[in-house]
Enzyme design. Structure first.
Site, short mmCIF file in Angstrom:
data_model
loop_
_atom_site.label_atom_id
_atom_site.label_comp_id
_atom_site.label_asym_id
_atom_site.label_seq_id
_atom_site.Cartn_x
_atom_site.Cartn_y
_atom_site.Cartn_z
N MET A 42 -6.10 -1.47 13.11
CA MET A 42 -6.88 -2.67 13.45
C MET A 42 -6.03 -3.92 13.23
SD MET A 42 -10.81 -1.90 12.55
CE MET A 42 -10.74 -2.23 10.79
N LEU A 45 -1.21 -5.99 9.82
CA LEU A 45 -0.40 -4.87 9.34
C LEU A 45 0.25 -5.15 7.99
CD1 LEU A 45 1.33 -3.84 12.69
CD2 LEU A 45 -0.81 -3.00 11.70
N HIS A 46 0.36 -4.09 7.21
CA HIS A 46 1.04 -4.15 5.91
C HIS A 46 1.86 -2.86 5.76
CE1 HIS A 46 -2.08 -1.34 4.75
NE2 HIS A 46 -3.03 -2.25 4.98
N HIS A 49 0.29 0.53 6.84
CA HIS A 49 0.37 0.81 8.28
C HIS A 49 1.80 1.17 8.67
CE1 HIS A 49 -2.98 -2.32 8.19
NE2 HIS A 49 -3.58 -1.31 8.78
N LYS A 161 -5.61 6.83 2.85
CA LYS A 161 -6.40 5.71 2.31
C LYS A 161 -7.85 5.80 2.77
CE LYS A 161 -7.24 1.34 0.97
NZ LYS A 161 -8.21 0.89 1.90
P1 AMP Z 1 -6.84 0.10 9.60
O1 AMP Z 1 -6.02 -0.94 10.28
O2 AMP Z 1 -7.41 -0.35 8.30
O3 AMP Z 1 -7.85 0.75 10.52
O4 AMP Z 1 -5.82 1.26 9.21
C1 AMP Z 1 -5.04 1.90 10.19
C2 AMP Z 1 -4.43 3.13 9.59
O5 AMP Z 1 -3.59 2.77 8.49
C3 AMP Z 1 -5.49 4.10 9.04
O6 AMP Z 1 -5.11 5.43 9.37
C4 AMP Z 1 -5.43 3.84 7.57
O7 AMP Z 1 -5.83 4.94 6.78
C5 AMP Z 1 -3.95 3.54 7.37
N1 AMP Z 1 -3.75 2.81 6.13
C6 AMP Z 1 -4.38 1.68 5.73
N2 AMP Z 1 -4.00 1.32 4.49
C7 AMP Z 1 -3.09 2.25 4.09
C8 AMP Z 1 -2.34 2.46 2.89
N3 AMP Z 1 -2.43 1.63 1.86
N4 AMP Z 1 -1.51 3.52 2.83
C9 AMP Z 1 -1.41 4.38 3.88
N5 AMP Z 1 -2.11 4.25 5.03
C10 AMP Z 1 -2.94 3.20 5.14
#
Ligand code: AMP
Length: 292
Positions: A42, A45-46, A49, A161
């Site tokens: 979404m 990014l960090h 991601h 996560k």
């Molecule tokens: P999001 O943008 O929050 O939907 O996350 C996108 C993807 O990144 C999802 O598969 C999350 O589980 C993964 N993700 C988010 N935060 C972390 C983290 N701290 N460590 C590893 N993967 C992550």
């Protein structure tokens, strides 16, 4: 050659917003026998991601990262409007890796007027997050299925996560015979244990400190289990105490469940996972630790 110089040689990713263009680009690669990888996000990014992106680009020949804040997985009371969005920054971060395509569609593109079909998510979607956020996993499963259709990838990368999300998508892949593999990547944490999350940006300095209690509580349970304690009630009491000590009083759940079924266990074993969801101020944080 320094690694920076090497990264400079990467071609910048193509930014695509139209589904037909995306599908054509991916199909062209598939016809050439390339292994296609997909990383749905979404945005905002960090390093969490980026760990998925790094793994995908090292394993696949052609990497597609999607950036889409999916409205159907947010309840009306949730943070859809204030969710951080910065496509330019995200693309700059992604261009440090050999990402081939960034797919960043509009909401209208993903959900044209009249769109009303959705995925009824599998049974693992009913507990924990699903109980508190009833429409959440239908929204997640629907958008992920749509992304799988638009990016007929060989392999997709998701983070531990969002553990329950990986179980929902894993079961959806199985139940609907989707021709894609799922790789679950480990949780990336700050040095003090806080799991990286786009929502951490909402925390004040003081809340940021308070937030460390969540991972502390989870790892404390793991270490008590390692020392021989397996009574779930006692272990959860310890976790709740650590949260209370940090004045984290709004706890959606702290649960010891079987890592496959996500059903609560009374006796913890190596197949147990501990998951937590708490509020720090108005920010909802989730985290989990595999007991083994
Ligand atoms: P999001 O943008 O929050 O939907 O996350 C996108 C993807 O990144 C999802 O598969 C999350 O589980 C993964 N993700 C988010 N935060 C972390 C983290 N701290 N460590 C590893 N993967 C992550």
């Amino acid at each position: 050659m320094s690694s920076l110089a090497f990264q400079d040689l990467n071609m910048p990713a193509a930014i695509i917003t139209e589904p037909a263009e995306l599908l054509a680009a991916v199909n062209q690669q598939k016809r050439m026998g390339k292994r296609v990888g997909l990383v749905p996000t979404m945005g905002a990014l960090h390093e969490g991601h980026l760990s998925l992106v790094k793994r995908c680009t090292s394993e696949a020949d052609f990497t597609v990262v999607t950036i889409f804040v999916n409205p159907t997985q947010f309840a009306p009371s949730e943070d859809l409007d204030k969710y951080p969005r910065n496509l330019e920054r995200d693309v700059a971060l992604l261009n440090a890796y050999p990402v081939d395509v960034v797919f960043a569609p509009s909401v209208e593109t993903m959900y044209p007027e009249g769109a009303s079909t959705s995925v009824n998510p599998p049974a693992v979607a009913t507990s924990l997050e699903g109980e508190l956020r009833p429409a959440h996993f239908a929204g997640v499963a629907t958008v992920v299925l749509k992304l799988f259709q638009l990016v007929p990838a060989d392999v997709s990368y998701f983070g531990q996560k969002d553990y329950q999300q990986t179980r929902v998508i894993g079961d959806m892949i199985r139940d609907l015979n989707l021709p894609v593999k799922m790789q679950v990547c480990p949780i990336i944490r700050e040095a003090d244990g806080l799991a990286l999350s786009s929502r951490n940006a909402y925390l004040s300095e003081q809340q940021r400190l308070q937030a460390t209690a969540l991972s502390r509580a989870l790892f404390q349970v793991k270490s008590l289990y390692d020392q021989g304690e397996s009574d779930a009630t006692l272990l959860l009491q310890a976790a709740n105490q650590t949260l209370a000590d940090a004045s984290i009083n709004e706890i959606d759940y702290v649960a010891l469940v079987n890592k496959q079924t996500l059903r609560p266990v009374e006796q913890v074993d190596d197949d147990t996972i501990l998951l937590g969801a708490v509020y720090v101020g108005s920010t909802r944080l989730i985290d989990n630790v595999l007991i083994k």
